[in-house]
Design a protein around this motif. Structure first.
Motif, PDB file in Angstrom:
ATOM      1  N   MET A  34      49.900  47.414  38.633  1.00 61.84           N
ATOM      2  CA  MET A  34      49.763  46.046  38.142  1.00 61.84           C
ATOM      3  C   MET A  34      48.317  45.586  38.377  1.00 61.84           C
ATOM      4  O   MET A  34      47.560  46.252  39.073  1.00 61.84           O
ATOM      5  CB  MET A  34      50.720  45.098  38.873  1.00 61.84           C
ATOM      6  CG  MET A  34      52.119  45.642  39.088  1.00 61.84           C
ATOM      7  SD  MET A  34      53.009  45.945  37.547  1.00 61.84           S
ATOM      8  CE  MET A  34      54.469  46.784  38.174  1.00 61.84           C
ATOM      9  N   HIS A  35      47.985  44.454  37.812  1.00 62.53           N
ATOM     10  CA  HIS A  35      46.641  43.911  37.979  1.00 62.53           C
ATOM     11  C   HIS A  35      46.349  43.637  39.456  1.00 62.53           C
ATOM     12  O   HIS A  35      45.281  43.990  39.974  1.00 62.53           O
ATOM     13  CB  HIS A  35      46.517  42.625  37.165  1.00 62.53           C
ATOM     14  CG  HIS A  35      45.184  41.951  37.288  1.00 62.53           C
ATOM     15  ND1 HIS A  35      44.864  41.137  38.354  1.00 62.53           N
ATOM     16  CD2 HIS A  35      44.087  41.974  36.491  1.00 62.53           C
ATOM     17  CE1 HIS A  35      43.625  40.681  38.198  1.00 62.53           C
ATOM     18  NE2 HIS A  35      43.141  41.172  37.089  1.00 62.53           N
ATOM     19  N   ASP A  36      47.305  43.017  40.145  1.00 64.47           N
ATOM     20  CA  ASP A  36      47.042  42.526  41.501  1.00 64.47           C
ATOM     21  C   ASP A  36      46.758  43.633  42.497  1.00 64.47           C
ATOM     22  O   ASP A  36      45.916  43.467  43.386  1.00 64.47           O
ATOM     23  CB  ASP A  36      48.235  41.702  41.997  1.00 64.47           C
ATOM     24  CG  ASP A  36      48.370  40.384  41.244  1.00 64.47           C
ATOM     25  OD1 ASP A  36      47.592  40.158  40.304  1.00 64.47           O
ATOM     26  OD2 ASP A  36      49.250  39.591  41.606  1.00 64.47           O
ATOM     27  N   ASP A  37      47.478  44.760  42.402  1.00 64.64           N
ATOM     28  CA  ASP A  37      47.346  45.772  43.449  1.00 64.64           C
ATOM     29  C   ASP A  37      46.023  46.518  43.376  1.00 64.64           C
ATOM     30  O   ASP A  37      45.717  47.308  44.264  1.00 64.64           O
ATOM     31  CB  ASP A  37      48.528  46.751  43.433  1.00 64.64           C
ATOM     32  CG  ASP A  37      48.500  47.708  42.261  1.00 64.64           C
ATOM     33  OD1 ASP A  37      48.349  47.243  41.129  1.00 64.64           O
ATOM     34  OD2 ASP A  37      48.658  48.933  42.473  1.00 64.64           O
ATOM     35  N   HIS A  38      45.246  46.263  42.356  1.00 62.79           N
ATOM     36  CA  HIS A  38      43.900  46.848  42.306  1.00 62.79           C
ATOM     37  C   HIS A  38      42.828  45.764  42.403  1.00 62.79           C
ATOM     38  O   HIS A  38      42.008  45.774  43.317  1.00 62.79           O
ATOM     39  CB  HIS A  38      43.711  47.641  41.021  1.00 62.79           C
ATOM     40  CG  HIS A  38      42.329  48.214  40.879  1.00 62.79           C
ATOM     41  ND1 HIS A  38      41.910  49.321  41.571  1.00 62.79           N
ATOM     42  CD2 HIS A  38      41.254  47.801  40.161  1.00 62.79           C
ATOM     43  CE1 HIS A  38      40.648  49.586  41.275  1.00 62.79           C
ATOM     44  NE2 HIS A  38      40.224  48.669  40.426  1.00 62.79           N
ATOM     45  N   PHE A  39      42.851  44.814  41.478  1.00 65.06           N
ATOM     46  CA  PHE A  39      41.731  43.892  41.369  1.00 65.06           C
ATOM     47  C   PHE A  39      41.695  42.832  42.465  1.00 65.06           C
ATOM     48  O   PHE A  39      40.625  42.293  42.760  1.00 65.06           O
ATOM     49  CB  PHE A  39      41.744  43.223  39.988  1.00 65.06           C
ATOM     50  CG  PHE A  39      41.386  44.185  38.887  1.00 65.06           C
ATOM     51  CD1 PHE A  39      40.070  44.587  38.687  1.00 65.06           C
ATOM     52  CD2 PHE A  39      42.368  44.719  38.074  1.00 65.06           C
ATOM     53  CE1 PHE A  39      39.739  45.486  37.693  1.00 65.06           C
ATOM     54  CE2 PHE A  39      42.041  45.631  37.068  1.00 65.06           C
ATOM     55  CZ  PHE A  39      40.727  46.007  36.882  1.00 65.06           C
ATOM     56  N   GLU A  43      39.533  46.291  44.472  1.00 63.83           N
ATOM     57  CA  GLU A  43      38.253  46.080  43.782  1.00 63.83           C
ATOM     58  C   GLU A  43      37.404  45.020  44.478  1.00 63.83           C
ATOM     59  O   GLU A  43      36.192  45.169  44.624  1.00 63.83           O
ATOM     60  CB  GLU A  43      38.518  45.689  42.317  1.00 63.83           C
ATOM     61  CG  GLU A  43      37.267  45.683  41.437  1.00 63.83           C
ATOM     62  CD  GLU A  43      36.569  44.333  41.399  1.00 63.83           C
ATOM     63  OE1 GLU A  43      35.402  44.279  40.978  1.00 63.83           O
ATOM     64  OE2 GLU A  43      37.197  43.326  41.805  1.00 63.83           O
ATOM     65  N   HIS A 139      51.324  51.753  46.965  1.00 65.65           N
ATOM     66  CA  HIS A 139      50.354  50.934  46.254  1.00 65.65           C
ATOM     67  C   HIS A 139      50.086  49.650  47.032  1.00 65.65           C
ATOM     68  O   HIS A 139      50.829  49.288  47.936  1.00 65.65           O
ATOM     69  CB  HIS A 139      50.846  50.636  44.841  1.00 65.65           C
ATOM     70  CG  HIS A 139      50.678  51.794  43.911  1.00 65.65           C
ATOM     71  ND1 HIS A 139      49.578  51.956  43.098  1.00 65.65           N
ATOM     72  CD2 HIS A 139      51.455  52.880  43.698  1.00 65.65           C
ATOM     73  CE1 HIS A 139      49.691  53.073  42.410  1.00 65.65           C
ATOM     74  NE2 HIS A 139      50.825  53.665  42.763  1.00 65.65           N
TER      75      HIS A 139
END
Length: 249
Positions: A34-39, A43, A139
């Motif tokens: 999902m977007h949240d678990d990276h950005f 990131e 994750h």
């Protein structure tokens, strides 16, 4: 004899199963779901390292605790010469895999206290092998990272022989860490506090609440004040955003 005793213990067997499945996810579950678990959690702290600046210029409405922990992990990896993104992420997934075993452990222990060892076994087994659990466990989902402290907090409260002042405050303090990982877990802890109050367990209610407040002061108020100049600014921005954006989705 070791083999026999290991597999005679249902909890040990379930944890081994959970670990094996999570190790598969560590290796094959690359990228992000999902977007949240990276950005929001990877990131951003990597950007702090690249810019050599931990401070965010503006609050984003997201707790700094978990990104801050990832910042420390990424900084350590950089300092020991590990710079390849895939290598860094496989190490982080491995750490999360080991950390997530606490979910399996405490699901067993909590259910055992409330029911029996057979029900506890099946509960832990579901947390070990249910199709999405190995994936989300490796994750960087704050929704999953908050589970071990939340479950530990509940487990400590359920232990009748641990009903002393320090134990209850510690249960609240660790529960507060769950809130600092993911703000929505506050609703669960508010439910626990309301239950304790309605059951007239005023001593436990007071001490547990004190533990939560101390934890939030340390991991929300103090961290926000040090890096953003205002205590609890991230929590304030999170509440404000959700109030003003409630009809936008």
């Amino acid at each position: 004899m070791l083999y026999h005793s290991l597999f005679k213990n249902k909890l040990s067997l379930v944890i081994i199963i959970a670990l094996l499945l999570r190790l598969v996810s560590v290796i094959y579950s690359k990228g992000f779901g999902m977007h949240d678990d990276h950005f929001l959690t990877i990131e951003m702290p990597q950007r702090w390292i690249d810019l050599n600046n931990f401070n965010e210029t503006e609050p984003t409405g997201h707790s700094l605790l978990y990104p801050g922990l990832n910042y420390l992990q990424l900084l350590i990896l950089k300092n020991i010469g590990i710079n390849d993104p895939q290598t860094k992420m496989i190490i982080i997934r491995l750490i999360l895999a080991l950390y997530s075993l606490l979910v399996v452990y405490y699901s067993y222990k909590i259910t055992e206290l409330l029911s029996n060892s057979i029900t506890a076994y099946y509960t832990a087994l579901l947390n070990a092998i249910l199709w999405f659990m190995p994936f989300v466990s490796v994750h960087n989902f704050v929704e999953v990272v908050c589970l071990p402290p939340l479950m530990y907090s509940i487990y400590k409260l359920l232990q009748p022989f641990k009903n002393n002042i320090f134990s209850i405050i510690l249960a609240g303090f660790i529960g507060g860490i769950a809130i600092s990982f993911r703000y929505q877990t506050s609703l669960i802890l508010l439910g626990i506090i309301a239950f304790l109050f309605l059951k007239k367990k005023y001593r436990t209610f007071f001490l547990y609440t004190v533990g939560i407040i101390i934890s939030l002061i340390v991991f929300q108020g103090l961290i926000d004040y040090i890096f953003l100049g205002k205590p609890f600014i991230e929590l304030y921005e999170y509440i404000k955003y959700n109030i003003y954006s409630a009809q936008d989705y």
